[in-house]
Design a protein around this motif. Structure first.
Motif, PDB file in Angstrom:
ATOM      1  N   HIS A 253       0.718  -1.293   0.135  1.00 29.88           N
ATOM      2  CA  HIS A 253       0.098   0.249   0.163  1.00 29.88           C
ATOM      3  C   HIS A 253       0.831   1.357   0.019  1.00 29.88           C
ATOM      4  CE1 HIS A 253      -2.347   3.390   1.873  1.00 29.88           C
ATOM      5  NE2 HIS A 253      -3.319   2.683   1.085  1.00 29.88           N
ATOM      6  N   ASP A 254       1.887   1.280   0.643  1.00 28.41           N
ATOM      7  CA  ASP A 254       2.613   2.443   1.100  1.00 28.41           C
ATOM      8  C   ASP A 254       3.537   2.712  -0.232  1.00 28.41           C
ATOM      9  OD1 ASP A 254       1.291   2.845   3.217  1.00 28.41           O
ATOM     10  OD2 ASP A 254       2.870   2.235   4.720  1.00 28.41           O
ATOM     11  N   GLU A 255       4.198   1.528  -0.802  1.00 23.60           N
ATOM     12  CA  GLU A 255       5.257   1.644  -1.816  1.00 23.60           C
ATOM     13  C   GLU A 255       4.778   1.255  -3.280  1.00 23.60           C
ATOM     14  OE1 GLU A 255       9.058   0.024  -0.677  1.00 23.60           O
ATOM     15  OE2 GLU A 255       8.683   0.306   1.363  1.00 23.60           O
ATOM     16  N   ALA A 256       4.318   0.141  -3.167  1.00 19.86           N
ATOM     17  CA  ALA A 256       3.892  -0.089  -4.562  1.00 19.86           C
ATOM     18  C   ALA A 256       2.587   0.497  -4.862  1.00 19.86           C
ATOM     19  CB  ALA A 256       3.386  -1.653  -4.574  1.00 19.86           C
ATOM     20  N   GLY A 257       1.673   1.128  -4.077  1.00 23.61           N
ATOM     21  CA  GLY A 257       0.751   2.009  -4.918  1.00 23.61           C
ATOM     22  C   GLY A 257       0.975   3.303  -5.301  1.00 23.61           C
ATOM     23  N   PRO A 258       1.901   4.040  -4.655  1.00 24.74           N
ATOM     24  CA  PRO A 258       2.607   5.119  -5.382  1.00 24.74           C
ATOM     25  C   PRO A 258       3.159   4.828  -6.607  1.00 24.74           C
ATOM     26  CG  PRO A 258       3.015   5.411  -3.096  1.00 24.74           C
ATOM     27  CD  PRO A 258       2.426   4.171  -3.476  1.00 24.74           C
ATOM     28  N   CYS A 259       3.923   3.990  -6.759  1.00 21.78           N
ATOM     29  CA  CYS A 259       4.577   3.628  -7.905  1.00 21.78           C
ATOM     30  C   CYS A 259       3.556   3.236  -8.985  1.00 21.78           C
ATOM     31  CB  CYS A 259       5.601   2.002  -7.580  1.00 21.78           C
ATOM     32  SG  CYS A 259       7.049   2.592  -6.665  1.00 21.78           S
ATOM     33  N   LEU A 260       2.670   2.375  -8.811  1.00 23.75           N
ATOM     34  CA  LEU A 260       1.562   1.952  -9.587  1.00 23.75           C
ATOM     35  C   LEU A 260       0.869   3.318 -10.023  1.00 23.75           C
ATOM     36  CD1 LEU A 260       0.312  -1.353  -8.351  1.00 23.75           C
ATOM     37  CD2 LEU A 260       1.634  -1.006 -10.191  1.00 23.75           C
ATOM     38  N   PHE A 261       0.334   4.247  -9.178  1.00 27.46           N
ATOM     39  CA  PHE A 261      -0.082   5.462  -9.567  1.00 27.46           C
ATOM     40  C   PHE A 261       0.803   6.398 -10.368  1.00 27.46           C
ATOM     41  CE2 PHE A 261      -0.949   9.891  -8.897  1.00 27.46           C
ATOM     42  CZ  PHE A 261      -2.541   9.946  -9.124  1.00 27.46           C
ATOM     43  N   SER A 262       2.165   6.359 -10.267  1.00 28.97           N
ATOM     44  CA  SER A 262       2.912   7.224 -10.842  1.00 28.97           C
ATOM     45  C   SER A 262       3.157   6.683 -12.440  1.00 28.97           C
ATOM     46  CB  SER A 262       4.290   7.041 -10.237  1.00 28.97           C
ATOM     47  OG  SER A 262       5.303   8.046 -11.260  1.00 28.97           O
ATOM     48  N   ILE A 263       2.958   5.188 -12.377  1.00 28.89           N
ATOM     49  CA  ILE A 263       3.127   4.683 -13.760  1.00 28.89           C
ATOM     50  C   ILE A 263       1.862   4.834 -14.593  1.00 28.89           C
ATOM     51  CG2 ILE A 263       3.095   2.505 -15.081  1.00 28.89           C
ATOM     52  CD1 ILE A 263       5.158   1.462 -12.803  1.00 28.89           C
ATOM     53  N   ARG A 264       0.725   4.695 -13.885  1.00 26.48           N
ATOM     54  CA  ARG A 264      -0.517   4.844 -14.513  1.00 26.48           C
ATOM     55  C   ARG A 264      -0.593   6.598 -14.946  1.00 26.48           C
ATOM     56  NH1 ARG A 264      -6.525   4.136 -11.743  1.00 26.48           N
ATOM     57  NH2 ARG A 264      -7.830   4.373 -13.511  1.00 26.48           N
ATOM     58  N   ALA A 265      -0.134   7.369 -14.108  1.00 26.38           N
ATOM     59  CA  ALA A 265      -0.256   8.693 -14.514  1.00 26.38           C
ATOM     60  C   ALA A 265       0.660   9.128 -15.697  1.00 26.38           C
ATOM     61  CB  ALA A 265       0.197   9.634 -13.352  1.00 26.38           C
ATOM     62  N   GLY A 266       1.774   8.447 -15.617  1.00 25.86           N
ATOM     63  CA  GLY A 266       2.805   8.566 -16.795  1.00 25.86           C
ATOM     64  C   GLY A 266       2.059   7.980 -18.032  1.00 25.86           C
ATOM     65  N   ALA A 267       1.445   7.013 -17.991  1.00 27.12           N
ATOM     66  CA  ALA A 267       0.894   6.193 -19.301  1.00 27.12           C
ATOM     67  C   ALA A 267      -0.397   7.175 -19.556  1.00 27.12           C
ATOM     68  CB  ALA A 267       0.188   4.882 -18.889  1.00 27.12           C
ATOM     69  N   HIS A 268      -1.121   7.706 -18.711  1.00 24.86           N
ATOM     70  CA  HIS A 268      -1.934   8.940 -19.108  1.00 24.86           C
ATOM     71  C   HIS A 268      -1.491  10.098 -19.813  1.00 24.86           C
ATOM     72  CE1 HIS A 268      -6.033  10.570 -19.155  1.00 24.86           C
ATOM     73  NE2 HIS A 268      -5.513  11.647 -18.619  1.00 24.86           N
ATOM     74  N   ALA A 269      -0.394  10.619 -19.259  1.00 23.07           N
ATOM     75  CA  ALA A 269       0.105  11.899 -19.886  1.00 23.07           C
ATOM     76  C   ALA A 269       0.862  11.414 -21.237  1.00 23.07           C
ATOM     77  CB  ALA A 269       1.294  12.307 -18.951  1.00 23.07           C
ATOM     78  N   ILE A 270       1.445  10.159 -21.474  1.00 23.46           N
ATOM     79  CA  ILE A 270       1.942   9.763 -22.689  1.00 23.46           C
ATOM     80  C   ILE A 270       0.751   9.751 -23.706  1.00 23.46           C
ATOM     81  CG2 ILE A 270       3.114   8.024 -23.858  1.00 23.46           C
ATOM     82  CD1 ILE A 270       4.758   7.625 -21.635  1.00 23.46           C
ATOM     83  N   GLY A 271      -0.371   9.268 -23.363  1.00 21.70           N
ATOM     84  CA  GLY A 271      -1.185   9.096 -24.169  1.00 21.70           C
ATOM     85  C   GLY A 271      -1.958  10.340 -24.562  1.00 21.70           C
ATOM     86  N   GLU A 272      -1.943  11.435 -23.669  1.00 18.37           N
ATOM     87  CA  GLU A 272      -2.529  12.955 -23.831  1.00 18.37           C
ATOM     88  C   GLU A 272      -1.411  13.320 -25.060  1.00 18.37           C
ATOM     89  OE1 GLU A 272      -2.840  14.878 -20.517  1.00 18.37           O
ATOM     90  OE2 GLU A 272      -4.864  14.133 -20.022  1.00 18.37           O
ATOM     91  N   LEU A 273      -0.155  13.294 -24.757  1.00 16.59           N
ATOM     92  CA  LEU A 273       0.955  13.861 -25.562  1.00 16.59           C
ATOM     93  C   LEU A 273       0.767  13.215 -27.034  1.00 16.59           C
ATOM     94  CD1 LEU A 273       4.062  13.989 -23.507  1.00 16.59           C
ATOM     95  CD2 LEU A 273       2.581  15.972 -24.475  1.00 16.59           C
ATOM     96  N   ALA A 274       0.697  11.821 -27.044  1.00 18.26           N
ATOM     97  CA  ALA A 274       0.356  11.213 -28.418  1.00 18.26           C
ATOM     98  C   ALA A 274      -0.824  11.884 -29.465  1.00 18.26           C
ATOM     99  CB  ALA A 274       0.514   9.782 -28.206  1.00 18.26           C
ATOM    100  N   GLU A 275      -1.750  12.394 -28.622  1.00 16.41           N
ATOM    101  CA  GLU A 275      -2.898  12.732 -29.472  1.00 16.41           C
ATOM    102  C   GLU A 275      -2.799  13.977 -29.827  1.00 16.41           C
ATOM    103  OE1 GLU A 275      -6.286  12.528 -26.686  1.00 16.41           O
ATOM    104  OE2 GLU A 275      -6.266  10.263 -26.794  1.00 16.41           O
ATOM    105  N   SER A 276      -1.806  15.001 -29.249  1.00 18.42           N
ATOM    106  CA  SER A 276      -1.455  16.238 -29.535  1.00 18.42           C
ATOM    107  C   SER A 276      -0.561  16.231 -31.191  1.00 18.42           C
ATOM    108  CB  SER A 276      -0.532  16.908 -28.720  1.00 18.42           C
ATOM    109  OG  SER A 276       0.615  16.647 -28.666  1.00 18.42           O
ATOM    110  N   ASP A 277      -0.774  17.465 -31.866  1.00 22.78           N
ATOM    111  CA  ASP A 277      -0.088  17.519 -33.079  1.00 22.78           C
ATOM    112  C   ASP A 277       1.217  17.650 -32.950  1.00 22.78           C
ATOM    113  OD1 ASP A 277      -2.779  17.190 -34.416  1.00 22.78           O
ATOM    114  OD2 ASP A 277      -2.817  19.263 -34.601  1.00 22.78           O
ATOM    115  N   ALA A 278       1.838  18.567 -32.007  1.00 21.16           N
ATOM    116  CA  ALA A 278       3.188  18.747 -32.005  1.00 21.16           C
ATOM    117  C   ALA A 278       3.671  18.284 -30.342  1.00 21.16           C
ATOM    118  CB  ALA A 278       3.658  20.006 -32.112  1.00 21.16           C
ATOM    119  N   PRO A 279       3.862  17.158 -29.959  1.00 23.12           N
ATOM    120  CA  PRO A 279       4.159  16.445 -28.767  1.00 23.12           C
ATOM    121  C   PRO A 279       5.597  17.183 -28.118  1.00 23.12           C
ATOM    122  CG  PRO A 279       4.532  14.850 -30.228  1.00 23.12           C
ATOM    123  CD  PRO A 279       3.899  15.971 -30.945  1.00 23.12           C
ATOM    124  N   ASP A 280       5.393  17.491 -27.047  1.00 18.30           N
ATOM    125  CA  ASP A 280       6.490  18.083 -26.036  1.00 18.30           C
ATOM    126  C   ASP A 280       7.717  16.912 -25.957  1.00 18.30           C
ATOM    127  OD1 ASP A 280       8.489  19.425 -24.628  1.00 18.30           O
ATOM    128  OD2 ASP A 280       6.971  20.370 -23.329  1.00 18.30           O
TER     129      ASP A 280
END
Length: 462
Positions: A253-280
């Protein structure tokens, strides 16, 4: 006969001995009856013959011997053990006088035939002054003596029978009372087999029964102690398992949870960047780096959890290397205690269960050294050795090969009556589960020595 009880066997044995004794006594009496009767008959026959000869000689000077002979013939009828018959000559005025023989109706025929003493006859002619007065036939009569012997045999048999019956009755009572502790021991063993606790046998009866009862009580005490240790060990095991589950859940809960949340957030951010015309691209690199760090942290967490559940590298690197790493960590954590590992043999061929048990034994033993011994030096020796199944007696018995683990320290040693903790009980349970043996003793030079033998199966053993 094999199905008879001990009481019945003892009763039969004593009865047979008494009956055999009676038969031997009767046999000896019958065996001596023949010579006894023959000697008695010979004596009676000789004395009667001498009496007749003396009487005949004494009436030689009598003018009229007939009355004297008649009185003498009548007196002969009172003699015992002999039959006297007067054999007259023709024209003799004397009537034949014969003593009535003893009746043999009361004697059994087999007894008379068994003794087999035929009568003896002696004939004496009666001549007075050249005149023939007939003859006197003296015949031994063994029936009188046989009747006396038969009476003795009958009384001996009757008295012996009564004595045998009384002795058997007394023996049955004594045997029944003496074997009563057997019933108590049988009941106690049945209760032990049924799993009941606090079973004890009263120390009663003969010394042998007291010894067996003491052994049964000692066994019952040991079983009660083992059951109590098993209950305590089971409770401790359940507590440790619960604590371990809670610790794993907390880590996840204390260690794996934040890691998984960070991975999930990173995956969501990568998905948003992939939809933009000029990704940063800079942001993409940063998000990717954050996801990689979260994955590394998650891998480190999982590796740590696996190490807690199972020794790291035990199957890959072998028992020696894993113990070397464990001792290295101890040296860092406790630099005040000099720890030495002695492993002269290649231990990579050990099966996983034996290697794991050896690792846990060494780990728990060294933990006890650091916690309780107050030692400055300690050593862990692990090597192949003959399996010593017994160390008591005049000679040590060897049986197969074993992995020997010896953990020694120079601390304060164990007390005279040590209280075994759950760690030591757990070690002993692990060792006994593999058919091994564990001993803890005080070293002569000070400190404590723990020795464990774990049997190793031969390659050809199934």
């Amino acid at each position: 006969m094999s199905s008879l009880s001990l009481k019945a066997r003892l009763s039969w044995l004593i009865g047979v001995v008494l009956v055999a004794t009676l038969l031997v006594n009767v046999g000896i009496l019958i065996l001596h009856a023949g010579p006894r009767i023959r000697a008695e008959d010979e004596t009676s026959l000789r004395l009667t013959r001498e009496l007749v000869l003396m009487t005949v000689a004494s009436i030689q000077e009598t003018s009229d011997p007939a009355p004297a002979l008649k009185r003498f013939y009548e007196s002969l009828g009172t003699l015992r053990h002999v039959d006297v018959r007067v054999l007259p000559v023709g024209g003799s005025p004397l009537e034949p006088l014969a003593r009535r023989p003893a009746s043999a109706a009361e004697l059994p025929g087999w007894f008379v035939a068994l003794v087999d003493v035929p009568p003896r006859v002696s004939i004496i002619p009666v001549r007075v002054r050249g005149v023939d007065y007939g003859r006197i036939a003296i015949m031994s009569n063994p029936l009188d003596e046989l009747a006396e012997i038969w009476s003795d045999v009958s009384w001996l048999a009757l008295v012996s029978l009564l004595a045998t019956s009384a002795i058997l009755a007394i023996v049955l009572v004594i045997v029944r009372c003496s074997l009563t502790p057997f019933g108590h021991m049988q009941k106690a063993l049945s209760e032990l087999e049924a799993g009941r606790s606090n079973v004890r046998v009263a120390l009663a009866g003969a010394s042998e029964f007291r010894g067996i009862a003491g052994a049964v009580n000692s066994l019952a005490t040991t079983l009660d102690q083992v059951k109590a240790e098993n209950r305590s060990l089971l409770g401790e095991l359940m507590r440790v398992q619960d604590d371990e589950r809670k610790a794993i859940a907390r880590d996840l809960h204390d260690e794996a949870g934040p890691c998984l949340f960070s991975i999930r957030a990173g995956a969501h951010a990568i998905g948003e960047l992939a939809e933009s015309d000029a990704p940063d691209l800079g942001r993409l690199r940063q998000i990717t780096a954050n996801v990689g760090k979260a994955c590394e942290a998650l891998q480190s967490l999982i590796s740590g959890l696996l190490g807690r559940l199972r020794p790291r590298g035990l199957a890959d690197f072998g028992l020696s290397d894993v113990l070397g790493g464990l001792i290295a960590s101890w040296k860092v954590a406790r630099p005040d205690v000099a720890v030495e590992l002695i492993a002269p043999h290649d231990l990579t061929t050990l099966d996983e269960q034996t290697a794991s048990t050896a690792y846990r034994v060494a780990q728990e033993a060294m933990t006890n050294v650091f916690r309780h011994a107050g030692a400055s030096r300690a050593s862990v020796a692990i090597e192949f050795a003959p399996f010593e199944s017994s160390v008591e007696g005049d000679a040590e018995e060897e049986c197969g090969a074993a992995l020997r683990i010896v953990v020694e320290d120079d601390g304060k040693g164990i007390p005279e009556r040590p209280q075994l903790g759950l760690g030591i009980i757990g070690m002993r349970e692990r060792v006994q589960a593999l058919g091994g043996r564990m001993t803890i003793e005080k070293r002569p030079e000070g400190g404590t020595r723990l020795t464990v033998y774990l049997p190793i199966a031969d390659d050809g053993e199934t």
